[in-house]
Design a protein around this motif. Structure first.
Motif, mmCIF file in Angstrom:
data_model
loop_
_atom_site.group_PDB
_atom_site.id
_atom_site.type_symbol
_atom_site.label_atom_id
_atom_site.label_comp_id
_atom_site.label_asym_id
_atom_site.label_seq_id
_atom_site.Cartn_x
_atom_site.Cartn_y
_atom_site.Cartn_z
ATOM 1 N N ARG A 1 29.148 46.000 48.611
ATOM 2 C CA ARG A 1 29.279 44.953 47.578
ATOM 3 C C ARG A 1 28.734 43.615 48.076
ATOM 4 O O ARG A 1 29.359 42.563 47.894
ATOM 5 N N LEU A 2 27.610 43.658 48.746
ATOM 6 C CA LEU A 2 26.928 42.450 49.253
ATOM 7 C C LEU A 2 27.852 41.575 50.093
ATOM 8 O O LEU A 2 27.868 40.357 49.942
ATOM 9 N N ASN A 3 28.609 42.220 50.960
ATOM 10 C CA ASN A 3 29.584 41.498 51.776
ATOM 11 C C ASN A 3 28.891 40.768 52.943
ATOM 12 O O ASN A 3 29.015 41.154 54.099
ATOM 13 N N LEU B 1 28.329 38.464 58.695
ATOM 14 C CA LEU B 1 28.350 37.318 59.609
ATOM 15 C C LEU B 1 29.537 37.384 60.571
ATOM 16 O O LEU B 1 29.436 37.000 61.734
ATOM 17 N N LEU B 2 30.650 37.893 60.058
ATOM 18 C CA LEU B 2 31.857 37.957 60.886
ATOM 19 C C LEU B 2 31.761 39.074 61.940
ATOM 20 O O LEU B 2 32.275 38.930 63.056
ATOM 21 N N CYS B 3 31.107 40.173 61.579
ATOM 22 C CA CYS B 3 31.048 41.332 62.496
ATOM 23 C C CYS B 3 29.923 41.215 63.519
ATOM 24 O O CYS B 3 29.969 41.891 64.546
ATOM 25 N N LEU B 4 28.921 40.400 63.236
ATOM 26 C CA LEU B 4 27.788 40.295 64.175
ATOM 27 C C LEU B 4 28.212 39.809 65.564
ATOM 28 O O LEU B 4 27.838 40.424 66.569
ATOM 29 N N THR C 1 32.749 48.604 59.122
ATOM 30 C CA THR C 1 33.668 47.479 58.956
ATOM 31 C C THR C 1 33.249 46.621 57.768
ATOM 32 O O THR C 1 34.094 46.196 56.968
ATOM 33 N N VAL C 2 31.932 46.372 57.662
ATOM 34 C CA VAL C 2 31.441 45.544 56.550
ATOM 35 C C VAL C 2 31.811 46.200 55.216
ATOM 36 O O VAL C 2 32.269 45.530 54.282
ATOM 37 N N VAL C 3 31.634 47.521 55.145
ATOM 38 C CA VAL C 3 31.963 48.238 53.897
ATOM 39 C C VAL C 3 33.476 48.174 53.629
ATOM 40 O O VAL C 3 33.904 47.836 52.528
ATOM 41 N N GLN D 1 40.835 44.484 57.800
ATOM 42 C CA GLN D 1 39.905 45.533 58.231
ATOM 43 C C GLN D 1 39.049 45.036 59.401
ATOM 44 O O GLN D 1 38.760 45.781 60.328
ATOM 45 N N TRP D 2 38.622 43.771 59.305
ATOM 46 C CA TRP D 2 37.828 43.193 60.396
ATOM 47 C C TRP D 2 38.658 43.159 61.674
ATOM 48 O O TRP D 2 38.186 43.515 62.749
#
Lengths: 440, 161
Positions: free
Chosen positions: A107-109, A114-117, A230-232, A241-242
């Motif tokens: 869903r274009l998260n 940015l948070l998971c990178l 994680t992004v999904v 989830q993050w």
């Protein structure tokens, strides 16, 4: 001789108006890219994402095609270099396209991306450092992570959906169906991830030495997969989830499972005989699929409690209880691998130092054999000759380690490159030592 | 020359141990699957789910058209036609939620002939709102006290309101 008369147009097939048309075309393209970027960030527009992905993919495919044509038609003497460039660009195009599809699924998260990178990037950094004897090149570690993030996730999504619509749809709800769901996730996530390690093993044999390298590449693929997953999941479950997947589950999850596959392939790299190699690869896959299966099947026996406090407690417990033992096994394989590698390098450094070539000097052998002493020597050089001296010594040490690795593989008769390769590595060390340009 | 297997022996043994443990875990899973999905249970029987409708908790009856989407605050129920099944066959019907099939209300198991008055099966999560997600309604045949065959199924989606 009189100079030829000036032509009305210096290049008749390219009149000046074409330049204006090209500028206009470039402007339109830039406007499209900029507009799509703004729409994507501000409005989360799916159309903008598709436009961007499409433009990038078409651009990269065009570049790749141009490189191929140039390699084959115009500059045959540089064919290999251009074809490699074309392969990289085309792979990048496919990767970007799959990333866009995955992002749509999430869903274009972009916030999640940015948070998971940083967390995934830091995990990759630490993972690469664990291989302290001979670090794998960043480009391959990133290719492995990229495969996990976009190719393995795409394959997993395709085949898991297929399984759900065909097999799961006919099963009795309850334990049987839950077990089937766990099998589905374990099989169709581990096999696509493992294929990346297998491909690296087949194509990049020079950079795939042993069980340690297998674990590094496998875990990198797993970290990439975990990143996209994680992004999904964040697109549905938000920040918790993050927290769970990028902290507790960063290494205790996909990274552990695929590291097991990598370990199997890495061990196979050093085993004699096809049967033993096949056993090692099969054991890696079996352990990885079982570890993943156990994680998903656990939820049927011990569903997460509804009480928020207990729920928060149950997730780390699940990570420790289910994936923990497999993580410890991966650590044990890594330590054993690093020790074997260290012993072999020490032996080869000593043997090389006994040769008259001077690629490894007798005084250098004990320093090269110890990570701590290697680093100390570099910092001594930093103090003596500054950054240039530090970088020079690092290059020299790395070239010497490459040479010792090559010697180790040759001594174990597990190498298919000619002896010339070892001579080239020795020449490279000598060139770095003398300060001349090393051979490619 | 170093014996090829020397340096990798301990690693190889550990890996084989892990591989065997993996096979055992997967075999246990497979055995569990076969236990709960016993082969050879096909009877050829099938039940008919006439639809999924809005449900009025006060009257215990359905209303509106057959739908496949509901909101989290909207009770719903499946309607089953039991008449097509032999009366003596032991059957049950139930709602299951999410990927791990959490039970969410149902009827039976009982003889199909005795379930005539339970033609409407509402979802029941013990709360006024239902978690969003996929819900599956399944009619099952029972043998020895546990479901052994799916006779009909339908799926709906509950979306956040």
């Amino acid at each position: 001789m009189a100079p030829p008369p000036a032509a009305a147009y210096p290049r008749a097939h390219r009149p000046p108006r074409y330049r204006l048309a090209a500028a206009l075309g470039g402007g339109i393209l830039a406007a499209m890219v900029l507009g799509s970027l703004v729409d994507l960030v501000a409005l989360q527009s799916v159309t903008a994402l598709l436009d961007l992905a499409g433009l990038l993919v078409v651009g990269l495919f065009s570049t790749g095609t141009w490189l191929i044509i140039r390699a084959v038609d115009h500059e045959p003497e540089r064919r290999r270099r251009h074809l490699s460039g074309a392969a990289i660009v085309l792979a990048l195009a496919l990767g970007l396209f799959f990333f866009a599809v995955n992002l749509l699924n999430a869903r274009l998260n972009l916030f999640g991306v940015l948070l998971c990178l940083p967390t995934t990037g830091f995990a990759l950094f630490l993972l690469r450092r664990a291989d302290y004897n001979e670090r794998e090149p960043w480009r391959l570690v990133l290719v492995a992570a990229g495969w996990g993030a976009v190719v393995a996730t795409t394959l997993a999504l395709l085949f898991e959906s297929l399984w759900s619509h065909t097999i799961d749809a006919g099963l009795i709800p309850g334990p049987g169906q839950s077990v089937a769901t766990a099998f589905n996730a374990a099989l169709f996530e581990e096999i696509p991830k493992g294929l990346a390690v297998l491909l690296l093993f087949l194509v990049m044999r020079n950079e795939f030495d042993d069980v340690v390298d297998g674990i590094v590449y496998g875990a990198a693929v797993g970290l990439g997969f975990n990143f996209m997953e994680t992004v999904v999941y964040m697109s549905v479950g938000g920040l918790p989830q993050w927290f769970f997947r990028q902290w507790f589950g960063l290494y205790l999850g996909h990274a552990t499972y695929t590291a097991l596959i990598g370990a199997g392939i890495g061990v196979a790299r050093q085993l004699p005989g096809r049967a033993r190699k096949a056993v090692a690869v099969a054991c890696g896959f079996s352990a990885a699929i079982a570890a993943h299966f156990a994680w998903d099947a656990w939820l049927w026996y011990f569903p997460h409690p509804s009480d928020p406090g207990l729920y928060l407690l149950s997730i780390p417990l699940q990570y420790i209880g289910i994936t923990g033992p497999f993580f410890v096994a991966v650590l044990a394989l890594l330590v054993l691998g690093l020790r074997a590698e260290g012993r072999a390098l020490a032996r080869e450094f000593a043997a090389e130092a006994a040769l008259p070539d001077g690629a490894v000097l007798p005084a250098e052998a004990p320093i090269l054999s110890s990570v701590r002493r290697r680093v100390e020597a570099r910092f001594r050089m930093l103090g003596l000759r500054g950054l240039g001296g530090y970088l020079w010594l690092r290059r020299l040490q790395r070239a010497q380690i490459d040479l010792a690795m090559e010697r180790w593989h040759r001594a174990r008769m597990e190498i298919d490159t000619p002896l010339e390769a070892e001579l080239r590595l020795r020449d490279r060390v000598l060139a770095i030592r003398s300060g001349s340009k090393p051979p490619p | 020359m170093v014996a090829a297997a020397d340096e990798t022996r301990a690693i190889f043994r550990l890996l084989v141990g892990l591989g065997i443990a993996g096979v055992v875990i997967l075999a246990i899973g497979l055995a569990q699957f076969v236990h709960f999905e016993p082969p050879g249970q096909r009877t050829g029987l099938s039940a008919r789910i006439t639809g999924v409708y809005g449900f009025d908790r006060k009257t215990g009856s359905t209303f509106g058209p057959n739908r496949d989407h509901f909101r989290t605050d909207e009770p719903f129920a499946a309607a089953v036609d039991w008449s097509g099944l032999p009366p003596a066959v032991v059957v049950g019907a139930g709602w299951f939620s999410g990927g791990f099939s959490l039970a969410a209300g149902g009827v039976g198991p009982a003889g199909a002939g005795t379930l005539g008055e339970h033609s409407v099966v509402p979802v029941n999560f013990g709360a006024r709102r239902f978690p969003a997600g996929r819900y599956e309604f399944v009619v099952e045949r029972y043998a020895a006290g546990r479901p052994v065959e799916v006779l009909a199924r339908t799926t709906i989606v509950v979306v956040g309101s």
